[in-house]
Design an enzyme around this catalytic site. Structure first.
Site, mmCIF file in Angstrom:
data_model
loop_
_atom_site.group_PDB
_atom_site.id
_atom_site.type_symbol
_atom_site.label_atom_id
_atom_site.label_comp_id
_atom_site.label_asym_id
_atom_site.label_seq_id
_atom_site.Cartn_x
_atom_site.Cartn_y
_atom_site.Cartn_z
ATOM 1 N NE ARG A 292 -10.978 3.724 44.498
ATOM 2 C CZ ARG A 292 -12.260 3.872 43.822
ATOM 3 N NH1 ARG A 292 -12.415 4.550 42.669
ATOM 4 N NH2 ARG A 292 -13.106 2.549 43.732
ATOM 5 C CD GLU A 294 -9.226 9.084 41.481
ATOM 6 O OE1 GLU A 294 -10.028 10.117 41.553
ATOM 7 O OE2 GLU A 294 -9.685 7.865 41.256
ATOM 8 N NE ARG A 300 -17.195 14.265 39.227
ATOM 9 C CZ ARG A 300 -18.058 13.395 38.248
ATOM 10 N NH1 ARG A 300 -19.093 13.313 38.336
ATOM 11 N NH2 ARG A 300 -17.158 13.315 37.229
ATOM 12 C CG HIS A 301 -12.868 13.391 42.340
ATOM 13 N ND1 HIS A 301 -13.243 14.374 41.582
ATOM 14 C CD2 HIS A 301 -12.987 12.125 41.945
ATOM 15 C CE1 HIS A 301 -13.612 13.401 40.206
ATOM 16 N NE2 HIS A 301 -13.162 12.368 40.611
ATOM 17 C CD GLU A 443 -19.311 7.291 38.481
ATOM 18 O OE1 GLU A 443 -18.879 6.369 39.092
ATOM 19 O OE2 GLU A 443 -18.279 7.600 37.698
ATOM 20 C CB SER A 446 -18.738 2.973 38.342
ATOM 21 O OG SER A 446 -18.305 2.128 37.214
ATOM 22 N NE ARG A 490 -18.530 11.332 43.408
ATOM 23 C CZ ARG A 490 -17.843 10.848 42.283
ATOM 24 N NH1 ARG A 490 -18.788 10.436 41.133
ATOM 25 N NH2 ARG A 490 -16.744 11.184 41.962
#
Length: 516
Positions: A292, A294, A300-301, A443, A446, A490
């Site tokens: 990802r 991002e 948490r990323h 989370e 998903s 996670r």
């Protein structure tokens, strides 16, 4: 030319020369006797030293005992152990060692006596920390427990010690500092190791008992995930990570050069899981890297993480899949609780957290119920507004207070906050057949029922302004199906109650870290 007078040596000089020669001979004899005496005194010279480099010269019949197996049942037995030199404390004619093997350690004693000389004790005291040694020793029970070691009921009385691999004297970090609990150290003035130093020297940091425990438990998550799904009739698949188009759409995708064109690193195995369902594999899962792009520097990323992905055809309702996923998660939690208590307790010594709680069957709330709980707690938000990170955490606390569980499902998300391939709710078009799963208010999964009808999928893509050219997989008959993606790091972080995902990624990748 020298004159005869210059070359002549007087009787006095001859006498002095003979005297000096005699003195040298006496000194040499003295040194030889001293060396001989020392050799006689060091009766243990064959019992210690630096071994020749292991180049597979021979295969010894020697059995090495694991440190974790050194228990009172082995009392008075002579054993061989290979371990790292963790700490060394010399005291007079004896030397106390702590030998470490992964997350287990044991105290060892080298003392002058019948089996060890002064020279042997001195040698042991000067072995550098983190060196790998082979030790032959007698297992002895102790009257008072050794609280600083995992094997607190026994110690080793060393008879032989050999260095197999010697570490540099200067270490980039001290392991005792790296395992020190964060709480209260500033008041005590004791050192800890910051995150960047740990990650820059990851090979050393991974040797700590805490890191060993974290990644052994993480391995257990993968094993339990795989075993549980195989028992449920799932097939494990492997999907491409270099793909021709962004798998999730959007800008958070890594572009790579692919010969004369461009390709992308997979953001998800989503499409390939669905293709396997269309190919009648019925129930599939895969474990692999997810990328990802991002620019998120949060706790948490990560830009690369391990995805545990599931996809499953169902008969009449997507809750058939939801039940299967929650059952799998519960089996993972039970397996960790029952089989990894040593690892859990090891991590808790450094990073204290409350035991992870879950219910059977898993608590399931609808999105509107979650919004109502938040509003009752004073949060202002719209019916179809997505959950922010603070609201996720708050809802997790509210759920824990009301239902006493750290794990729950939030079902029926607003359609507008989900991807285009999510199936709309047949009873309320503003909502969808989608769900998220949470651990300790964050989370971890998903998922949703996917649109399996080619025409509806094209319409949904157009509604989102996406040119979806891969609809062909659904044109030849596609069973109704649903699934989801779980982040391994996670799950590990939240099960153990840790506060940064970099602690549960062996070699983390984020916007600021591409090494080691």
């Amino acid at each position: 030319l020298w004159s005869e007078e210059a070359l002549m040596i007087t009787p006095e000089e001859q006498a002095q020369s003979k005297k000096a020669l005699k003195k040298q001979q006496k000194e040499a004899e003295k040194q030889a006797k001293k060396a001989e005496k020392q050799a006689k005194m060091d009766f243990a010279k064959d019992r210690y030293g630096v071994s020749a480099m292991v180049q597979s010269q021979e295969r010894l019949g020697r059995t090495l005992i694991r440190v974790q197996d050194l228990t009172p049942e082995k009392a008075n037995q002579l054993v061989w152990v290979r371990a790292r030199m963790h700490t060394i404390r010399a005291k007079g004619k004896q030397c106390f060692l702590v030998l470490r093997q992964q997350q287990f350690n044991v105290q060892a004693l080298v003392a002058v006596g019948d089996r060890a000389s002064k020279q042997m004790v001195k040698f042991a005291a000067n072995i550098t920390k983190e060196s790998i040694v082979d030790v032959e020793a007698v297992v002895q029970t102790v009257e008072q427990k050794i609280e600083t070691c995992t094997q607190h009921d026994v110690e080793l009385h060393v008879e032989r010690i050999f260095v197999i691999s010697q570490a540099d004297a200067r270490l980039p970090l001290q392991l005792e500092d790296a395992v020190r609990p964060d709480v209260g150290v500033e008041e005590e003035g004791r050192a800890t190791v910051n995150q960047d130093t740990r990650l820059d020297n990851r090979v050393i940091d991974l040797r700590t008992t805490t890191s060993q425990a974290i990644f052994r438990l993480q391995s257990g998550v993968c094993q339990l995930f795989r075993d549980t799904l195989l028992q449920k009739g799932f097939v494990e698949i492997q999907t491409p990570k270099i793909i021709s188009a962004a798998s999730e759409g959007g800008a958070n995708v890594f572009t790579v050069s692919y010969f004369k064109t461009s390709a992308y690193l997979a953001q998800s195995p989503q499409l390939y899981k669905q293709m396997c369902i269309c190919a009648d594999f019925d129930k599939v899962f895969c474990i692999g890297p997810v990328f990802r792009a991002e620019d998120s520097n949060t706790h948490r990323h990560l830009t690369e993480f391990v995805g545990l992905d599931i996809e499953m055809a169902f008969n009449y309702h997507y809750h058939e899949v939801l039940d299967s996923i929650t059952d799998t998660m519960v089996e993972i939690f039970k397996g960790l609780r029952d089989r990894f208590q040593t690892e859990i307790q090891t991590v808790c010594k450094q990073y204290h957290s409350e035991p992870f709680k879950f219910l059977e069957p898993t608590l399931r709330l609808e999105y509107q119920e979650g919004v109502a709980m938040l509003r009752a707690a004073g949060v202002e938000m719209g019916d179809e507004e997505d959950l922010s990170t603070p609201n996720e955490k708050l809802l997790g606390r509210l759920v824990k207070e009301k239902y006493d569980t750290d794990f729950y499902v939030l079902d029926k998300y607003p359609l507008e906050v989900r991807p285009f391939y999510t199936m709309p709710d047949p009873h309320n078009p503003k909502y969808s057949n989608s769900y998220d799963m949470f651990m300790r208010g964050e989370e971890i999964l998903s998922g949703a029922q996917r649109v399996h009808d080619a025409q509806l999928l094209t319409e949904r893509a157009s509604h989102h302004g996406i040119d979806f050219c891969r609809v062909y997989s659904f044109r030849y008959g596609a069973p109704p199906h649903a699934g989801g993606g779980i982040g391994l790091e996670r799950v590990t972080m939240l099960y153990l109650g840790l506060h940064n995902i970099r602690q549960t990624s062996m070699f983390p990748r984020d916007p600021k870290r591409l090494t080691p």
